[in-house]
Design an enzyme around this catalytic site. Structure first.
Site, PDB file in Angstrom:
ATOM      1  N   PRO A   1      42.615  47.445  45.236  1.00 40.51           N
ATOM      2  CA  PRO A   1      42.607  48.224  46.466  1.00 40.51           C
ATOM      3  C   PRO A   1      40.965  48.632  46.493  1.00 40.51           C
ATOM      4  CG  PRO A   1      44.128  48.961  44.457  1.00 40.51           C
ATOM      5  CD  PRO A   1      43.636  48.073  44.740  1.00 40.51           C
TER       6      PRO A   1
ATOM      7  N   ARG B   1      48.946  32.569  60.975  1.00 39.08           N
ATOM      8  CA  ARG B   1      49.598  31.899  62.695  1.00 39.08           C
ATOM      9  C   ARG B   1      48.322  32.334  63.242  1.00 39.08           C
ATOM     10  NH1 ARG B   1      48.993  36.466  64.710  1.00 39.08           N
ATOM     11  NH2 ARG B   1      50.213  36.602  66.473  1.00 39.08           N
TER      12      ARG B   1
HETATM   13  N1  ADE Z   1      46.750  45.395  44.908  1.00 36.68           N
HETATM   14  C1  ADE Z   1      47.526  46.651  44.587  1.00 36.68           C
HETATM   15  N2  ADE Z   1      47.150  47.571  45.789  1.00 36.68           N
HETATM   16  C2  ADE Z   1      46.394  46.936  46.578  1.00 36.68           C
HETATM   17  C3  ADE Z   1      46.051  47.291  47.887  1.00 36.68           C
HETATM   18  N3  ADE Z   1      45.956  48.055  49.063  1.00 36.68           N
HETATM   19  N4  ADE Z   1      45.403  45.640  48.711  1.00 36.68           N
HETATM   20  C4  ADE Z   1      44.749  44.824  47.830  1.00 36.68           C
HETATM   21  N5  ADE Z   1      45.524  44.827  46.679  1.00 36.68           N
HETATM   22  C5  ADE Z   1      46.566  45.775  45.508  1.00 36.68           C
END
Ligand code: ADE
Length: 250
Positions: A88, A154
């Site tokens: 994240p 895709r």
């Molecule tokens: N792992 C946990 N949350 C994530 C997210 N929002 N984006 C990418 N990997 C993650």
């Protein structure tokens, strides 16, 4: 194009590889998809892949040694592979990035963290980029890696039916895709717009651009701040403004 997913849950990822468009693209040899279990690279008898964080605190951290060995293994016959950490904290993924990957057609290796994350030294030494799929935290990076694989696949030639499908996609022109209708033309007292039955392709095209602009304005006005409107798009929006003014005057 080759996708490799490093994970502690290979069955989860494999079920994604074995279904729908992804499995068709694999059968057509447009992509190859591999999952690698990080636990296979654990070096002790108990196959330990995580440990307590130095300095204390909650949660567990994925140990560097098994992950390092798994990445080296994943890249052994494709040293040009791009190593992507799903987190994240990464750069937000978008359609532009999906096109970027699809055009370069590189081998992509995804590291899917679990628990509190991975040892930072893997990040320094092996990760080329960090990607997030949105400002929320999931229990692991697997779903995020699948989102990227799906949206990139895709876009590859011969994966979708017609070339048009990707050309009219939302975000393609910096706006959302127009409204779609199919038979019957009347459903629960709701009719489709007459122009779509007219057979006049010019008028239909104009209606679609108008639908696309209106939807973008109503649902995602933020997209307009990133987009330079073309002259014909400006004219359509101005006409819509005039129509709205007329409506307010009534
Ligand atoms: N792992 C946990 N949350 C994530 C997210 N929002 N984006 C990418 N990997 C993650």
């Amino acid at each position: 194009m080759k996708f490799t997913v490093l994970t502690l849950f290979p069955d989860f990822v494999n079920s994604f590889f074995m279904n729908g468009m992804i499995s068709r693209a694999v059968k057509k040899k447009i992509i190859s998809c591999i999952s690698i279990n990080i636990r296979d690279f654990a070096f002790n008898h108990h196959k330990t892949v995580d440990d307590k964080p130095y300095g204390g605190g909650c949660g567990m951290v994925i140990k560097p040694e098994p992950l390092y060995a798994a990445v080296k293994y994943a890249r052994k016959d494709r040293p040009d592979s791009r190593v992507i950490l799903m987190t994240p904290q990464g750069r937000p993924f978008d359609q532009k990035k999906a096109w970027d990957f699809a055009k370069k057609k590189k081998s992509l290796v995804f590291i899917c963290g679990r628990y509190e994350g991975i040892d930072e030294r893997i990040n320094y030494s092996l990760v080329d980029e960090e990607i997030s799929i949105g400002d929320y935290v999931m229990t692991g990076g697997e779903l995020a890696a699948m989102v990227i694989i799906d949206s990139v696949t895709r876009l590859l030639p011969d994966v979708l039916g017609g070339k048009e499908s990707v050309d009219i996609d939302s975000f393609q022109n910096g706006r959302l895709e127009y409204a779609h209708y199919t038979r019957p033309s009347r459903f629960k007292d709701m009719d489709i717009p007459d122009v779509l039955l007219s057979g006049n392709h010019k008028k239909i095209e104009k209606w679609r651009i108008t639908s696309s602009l209106k939807r973008t304005f109503l649902k995602r006005p933020d997209l307009f701040t990133q987009k330079k409107l073309k002259e014909h798009e400006k004219q359509i929006l101005k006409k819509w403004c005039r129509e709205l003014e007329e409506l307010i005057k009534k």
